[in-house]
Design a protein around this motif. Structure first.
Motif, PDB file in Angstrom:
ATOM      1  N   GLU A  11       0.827  -1.208   0.000  1.00 46.25           N
ATOM      2  CA  GLU A  11       0.000   0.000   0.000  1.00 46.25           C
ATOM      3  C   GLU A  11       0.867   1.266   0.000  1.00 46.25           C
ATOM      4  O   GLU A  11       0.539   2.247  -0.661  1.00 46.25           O
ATOM      5  CB  GLU A  11      -0.947   0.010   1.198  1.00 46.25           C
ATOM      6  CG  GLU A  11      -1.938   1.152   1.193  1.00 46.25           C
ATOM      7  CD  GLU A  11      -2.840   1.164  -0.032  1.00 46.25           C
ATOM      8  OE1 GLU A  11      -3.191   2.278  -0.472  1.00 46.25           O
ATOM      9  OE2 GLU A  11      -3.181   0.089  -0.562  1.00 46.25           O
ATOM     10  N   ALA A  12       1.976   1.256   0.712  1.00 47.44           N
ATOM     11  CA  ALA A  12       2.882   2.413   0.732  1.00 47.44           C
ATOM     12  C   ALA A  12       3.502   2.630  -0.653  1.00 47.44           C
ATOM     13  O   ALA A  12       3.645   3.767  -1.107  1.00 47.44           O
ATOM     14  CB  ALA A  12       3.973   2.216   1.775  1.00 47.44           C
ATOM     15  N   ILE A  13       3.845   1.544  -1.317  1.00 48.00           N
ATOM     16  CA  ILE A  13       4.408   1.661  -2.662  1.00 48.00           C
ATOM     17  C   ILE A  13       3.346   2.182  -3.623  1.00 48.00           C
ATOM     18  O   ILE A  13       3.619   3.019  -4.477  1.00 48.00           O
ATOM     19  CB  ILE A  13       4.978   0.303  -3.120  1.00 48.00           C
ATOM     20  CG1 ILE A  13       6.161  -0.072  -2.229  1.00 48.00           C
ATOM     21  CG2 ILE A  13       5.395   0.347  -4.574  1.00 48.00           C
ATOM     22  CD1 ILE A  13       6.643  -1.475  -2.395  1.00 48.00           C
ATOM     23  N   ARG A  14       2.125   1.699  -3.474  1.00 49.98           N
ATOM     24  CA  ARG A  14       1.026   2.179  -4.319  1.00 49.98           C
ATOM     25  C   ARG A  14       0.814   3.671  -4.112  1.00 49.98           C
ATOM     26  O   ARG A  14       0.618   4.420  -5.070  1.00 49.98           O
ATOM     27  CB  ARG A  14      -0.247   1.407  -3.996  1.00 49.98           C
ATOM     28  CG  ARG A  14      -1.457   1.862  -4.772  1.00 49.98           C
ATOM     29  CD  ARG A  14      -2.631   0.930  -4.553  1.00 49.98           C
ATOM     30  NE  ARG A  14      -3.921   1.456  -4.849  1.00 49.98           N
ATOM     31  CZ  ARG A  14      -4.338   1.955  -5.999  1.00 49.98           C
ATOM     32  NH1 ARG A  14      -3.525   2.021  -7.016  1.00 49.98           N
ATOM     33  NH2 ARG A  14      -5.562   2.401  -6.151  1.00 49.98           N
ATOM     34  N   GLU A  15       0.856   4.140  -2.864  1.00 49.89           N
ATOM     35  CA  GLU A  15       0.696   5.571  -2.581  1.00 49.89           C
ATOM     36  C   GLU A  15       1.811   6.386  -3.237  1.00 49.89           C
ATOM     37  O   GLU A  15       1.563   7.460  -3.776  1.00 49.89           O
ATOM     38  CB  GLU A  15       0.669   5.819  -1.073  1.00 49.89           C
ATOM     39  CG  GLU A  15      -0.589   5.330  -0.400  1.00 49.89           C
ATOM     40  CD  GLU A  15      -1.834   6.034  -0.905  1.00 49.89           C
ATOM     41  OE1 GLU A  15      -1.780   7.261  -1.124  1.00 49.89           O
ATOM     42  OE2 GLU A  15      -2.855   5.360  -1.088  1.00 49.89           O
ATOM     43  N   ALA A  16       3.029   5.884  -3.191  1.00 48.80           N
ATOM     44  CA  ALA A  16       4.151   6.582  -3.835  1.00 48.80           C
ATOM     45  C   ALA A  16       3.942   6.650  -5.346  1.00 48.80           C
ATOM     46  O   ALA A  16       4.244   7.666  -5.977  1.00 48.80           O
ATOM     47  CB  ALA A  16       5.463   5.888  -3.494  1.00 48.80           C
ATOM     48  N   MET A  17       3.426   5.573  -5.944  1.00 51.28           N
ATOM     49  CA  MET A  17       3.149   5.575  -7.381  1.00 51.28           C
ATOM     50  C   MET A  17       2.044   6.576  -7.717  1.00 51.28           C
ATOM     51  O   MET A  17       2.119   7.269  -8.726  1.00 51.28           O
ATOM     52  CB  MET A  17       2.731   4.178  -7.847  1.00 51.28           C
ATOM     53  CG  MET A  17       3.875   3.228  -8.038  1.00 51.28           C
ATOM     54  SD  MET A  17       4.989   3.730  -9.362  1.00 51.28           S
ATOM     55  CE  MET A  17       3.927   3.553 -10.776  1.00 51.28           C
ATOM     56  N   LEU A  18       1.024   6.663  -6.887  1.00 55.99           N
ATOM     57  CA  LEU A  18      -0.045   7.629  -7.125  1.00 55.99           C
ATOM     58  C   LEU A  18       0.472   9.055  -7.041  1.00 55.99           C
ATOM     59  O   LEU A  18       0.047   9.922  -7.807  1.00 55.99           O
ATOM     60  CB  LEU A  18      -1.196   7.403  -6.148  1.00 55.99           C
ATOM     61  CG  LEU A  18      -2.028   6.148  -6.402  1.00 55.99           C
ATOM     62  CD1 LEU A  18      -3.015   5.920  -5.266  1.00 55.99           C
ATOM     63  CD2 LEU A  18      -2.747   6.235  -7.734  1.00 55.99           C
TER      64      LEU A  18
END
Length: 83
Positions: free
Chosen positions: A68-75
């Protein structure tokens, strides 16, 4: 590792307008980044830049961060590209 691709986009959203442009997409951590342009070489440069940015700024976090943290960084990266 994130990989992207380039294709010629003739899609429409149901109306008369069609894109008729090149499109580059890169998909990583369930986030799709996309850019359209009439110039394919511009998209090749964009794809290389985004891929390098992901590798340098996000890949090192994979072992330490949740998905989820990686997804937030991608967003965040996606929203930076839209500005």
């Amino acid at each position: 590792m994130p990989k992207g691709y380039i294709y010629y986009d003739k899609s429409s959203k149901g109306g008369k307008y069609r894109h008729n442009r090149w499109c580059a997409e890169i998909y990583f951590a369930n986030v799709r980044l996309r850019k359209r342009s009439c110039d394919r070489t511009e998209l090749e440069r964009w794809l290389e830049l985004v891929s390098t940015t992901i590798r340098k700024s996000l890949i090192w976090q994979i072992d330490e961060a949740s998905s989820e943290a990686i997804r937030e960084a991608m967003l965040e990266l996606k929203h930076l590209g839209e500005k």
